[in-house]
Design a protein around this motif. Sequence first.
Motif, short mmCIF file in Angstrom:
data_model
loop_
_atom_site.label_atom_id
_atom_site.label_comp_id
_atom_site.label_asym_id
_atom_site.label_seq_id
_atom_site.Cartn_x
_atom_site.Cartn_y
_atom_site.Cartn_z
N MET A 183 -55.33 57.58 59.16
CA MET A 183 -54.20 57.92 60.04
C MET A 183 -53.17 56.91 59.47
SD MET A 183 -55.67 58.24 63.64
CE MET A 183 -54.06 58.57 64.61
N LEU A 184 -53.12 55.74 59.16
CA LEU A 184 -52.27 54.78 58.91
C LEU A 184 -51.80 55.15 57.46
CD1 LEU A 184 -53.53 51.26 59.89
CD2 LEU A 184 -51.60 52.88 61.09
N LYS A 185 -52.48 55.83 56.62
CA LYS A 185 -52.18 56.43 55.33
C LYS A 185 -51.17 57.49 55.30
CE LYS A 185 -55.74 54.35 52.76
NZ LYS A 185 -57.21 54.64 51.70
N LEU A 186 -51.15 58.31 56.43
CA LEU A 186 -50.37 59.51 56.39
C LEU A 186 -48.81 59.21 56.24
CD1 LEU A 186 -52.02 61.11 59.69
CD2 LEU A 186 -52.22 61.89 57.22
N PRO A 187 -48.19 60.14 55.55
CA PRO A 187 -46.67 59.83 55.44
C PRO A 187 -46.05 59.81 56.59
CG PRO A 187 -47.30 62.02 54.72
CD PRO A 187 -48.79 61.36 54.90
N ARG A 188 -44.95 58.87 56.50
CA ARG A 188 -44.06 58.69 57.78
C ARG A 188 -42.79 59.71 57.69
NH1 ARG A 188 -44.05 52.46 59.18
NH2 ARG A 188 -46.22 52.16 59.30
N VAL A 189 -42.67 60.71 58.54
CA VAL A 189 -41.89 61.51 58.38
C VAL A 189 -40.76 61.66 59.83
CG1 VAL A 189 -43.25 62.94 56.89
CG2 VAL A 189 -43.23 63.48 59.64
N LEU A 190 -41.33 61.08 60.75
CA LEU A 190 -40.38 61.14 61.91
C LEU A 190 -39.79 59.75 62.44
CD1 LEU A 190 -42.82 62.62 64.53
CD2 LEU A 190 -41.14 63.97 63.01
N THR A 191 -38.73 59.71 62.81
CA THR A 191 -37.84 58.49 63.22
C THR A 191 -38.63 57.93 64.76
OG1 THR A 191 -36.23 59.59 64.12
CG2 THR A 191 -36.01 58.86 62.02
N GLY A 192 -38.17 56.66 65.00
CA GLY A 192 -38.51 56.26 66.36
C GLY A 192 -38.39 57.19 67.49
N PRO A 193 -36.74 57.46 67.54
CA PRO A 193 -36.46 58.48 68.58
C PRO A 193 -37.04 59.77 68.45
CG PRO A 193 -34.42 57.56 67.75
CD PRO A 193 -35.64 56.93 66.85
N GLN A 194 -37.52 60.37 67.58
CA GLN A 194 -37.96 61.46 67.45
C GLN A 194 -39.52 61.43 67.82
OE1 GLN A 194 -37.55 62.09 63.02
NE2 GLN A 194 -36.43 64.03 63.39
N VAL A 195 -40.34 60.32 67.74
CA VAL A 195 -41.62 60.05 68.29
C VAL A 195 -41.28 60.00 69.82
CG1 VAL A 195 -43.50 58.33 68.34
CG2 VAL A 195 -42.32 58.72 66.17
N THR A 196 -40.47 59.43 70.28
CA THR A 196 -40.36 59.16 71.74
C THR A 196 -40.05 60.48 72.34
OG1 THR A 196 -39.37 56.97 71.52
CG2 THR A 196 -38.88 58.33 73.60
N ALA A 197 -39.21 61.41 71.58
CA ALA A 197 -38.91 62.75 72.05
C ALA A 197 -40.21 63.74 72.07
CB ALA A 197 -37.65 63.57 71.38
N THR A 198 -40.88 63.54 71.34
CA THR A 198 -41.98 64.16 70.87
C THR A 198 -43.02 64.06 72.02
OG1 THR A 198 -42.06 64.46 68.46
CG2 THR A 198 -44.01 64.96 69.49
N ASN A 199 -43.41 62.61 72.04
CA ASN A 199 -44.11 62.16 73.30
C ASN A 199 -43.73 62.70 74.73
OD1 ASN A 199 -46.29 60.63 72.52
ND2 ASN A 199 -44.99 59.00 71.86
N ASP A 200 -42.43 62.85 74.87
CA ASP A 200 -41.74 63.33 76.20
C ASP A 200 -42.09 64.49 76.59
OD1 ASP A 200 -41.00 60.64 76.73
OD2 ASP A 200 -38.74 60.99 75.98
N ARG A 201 -41.95 65.40 75.48
CA ARG A 201 -42.25 66.98 75.42
C ARG A 201 -43.86 67.18 75.79
NH1 ARG A 201 -39.24 68.91 70.19
NH2 ARG A 201 -39.91 70.98 70.65
N LEU A 202 -44.68 66.30 75.09
CA LEU A 202 -46.16 66.40 75.25
C LEU A 202 -46.58 66.14 76.63
CD1 LEU A 202 -47.35 65.38 71.74
CD2 LEU A 202 -47.50 67.59 72.60
N LYS A 203 -45.84 64.92 77.26
CA LYS A 203 -46.31 64.50 78.56
C LYS A 203 -45.98 65.51 79.42
CE LYS A 203 -46.25 59.64 77.35
NZ LYS A 203 -45.35 58.38 77.78
N ALA A 204 -44.78 66.33 79.23
CA ALA A 204 -44.26 67.16 80.22
C ALA A 204 -45.27 68.42 80.29
CB ALA A 204 -42.97 67.48 79.87
N MET A 205 -45.86 68.70 79.20
CA MET A 205 -46.92 69.67 79.14
C MET A 205 -48.13 69.49 79.91
SD MET A 205 -48.89 70.97 75.75
CE MET A 205 -49.76 69.49 75.84
N GLY A 206 -48.53 68.19 79.83
CA GLY A 206 -49.72 67.75 80.65
C GLY A 206 -50.76 67.97 79.93
N ASP A 207 -51.91 67.29 80.25
CA ASP A 207 -53.27 67.58 79.47
C ASP A 207 -54.33 67.43 80.21
OD1 ASP A 207 -53.73 64.44 79.87
OD2 ASP A 207 -52.18 64.34 78.68
#
Length: 233
Positions: A183-207
Motif C-alpha cells: 500500500m505504501l508503494k502506491l503512487p500518491r495522487v491526492l492532496t490532504g484536503p482531497q483525502v479529507t473530503a473523500t473520507n467525509d463522503r464515505l462516512k456519510a454513506m455509512g458502512d
Amino acid sequence: MARKDTAADAANPGRLKQIALTYKMTRKADKKIGLVLAAVGIVTFGVFLAIGFLIGHPIYLGILGLLLAFLASAIVFGRRAERAAFGQMEGQPGAAAAVLDNIGRGWSTTPAVAMNRSQDVVHRAVGKAGIVLVAEGNPNRVKTLLAAEKRKMNRIVADVPVHDLIVGTGEGQVELKKVRTTMLKLPRVLTGPQVTATNDRLKAMGDLMSNMPLPKGPMPKGMKLPKGGPKAR
C-alpha cells in the motif's frame, strides 16, 4: 522533578515486561531468535573491536561497537518479532484489519465495510494513494464482494482511484506481511484536503460497521452474521 523521575522509574519495568513478553511470543514461532540475536551482537562488537586494535583505539571502538551491537540486535529482534506476529496472524479472519490499523499516519481505515456469511470480508483504507479495498477470505467469493464495493465507490467518489488487493499466498494475492509495504508503494495522487473530503463522503454513506458491532483485530473463528442483519455490499 521528583515526580518525573518516579514516573520514569515506573515506566521502565513496564517496558522491560513488554520486551520480555514480546521475546517469549517470538520465541514460540522462532526458536533460533536467541542464537541469532547473540550472533548479531557478538559479530558487530567483534568487528569494531578488531578495527579498534588495528588503528590503535580499541577502547573507543570497543565502546562504539558495544552500542552498535545493541542497536543491531534491537533492529533484528524487531524484524523477526514482526515476522513471527504475522505468521501467527496469517489465516485468521480479520488479520488484515489489524495490519491496516497500524499502517501509519496519512491513512484512514474502516474495517469490514462488506462481509458475507462465510466471513469473507473487505476492509477499506483511504490515503493519498486513493481508496484501497483489502479483501480476505475465499478468493472466488471475495472477488464478488470487491466488485460490488468498487461499483459503490465509483458511484460516490468517481474522481478517486480505487485499488484492490486480496490477502493470501496464492497467485495474484498479497501476503499479510506485505500488505503495508504494498500500500505504501502506491503512487500518491491526492492532496490532504482531497483525502479529507473523500473520507467525509464515505462516512456519510455509512458502512457495515456502523450497523453491526465487531471486535477490533482478528475476529473469533466461528463468528456468524446474525440472521436478518446487514447484507454484503
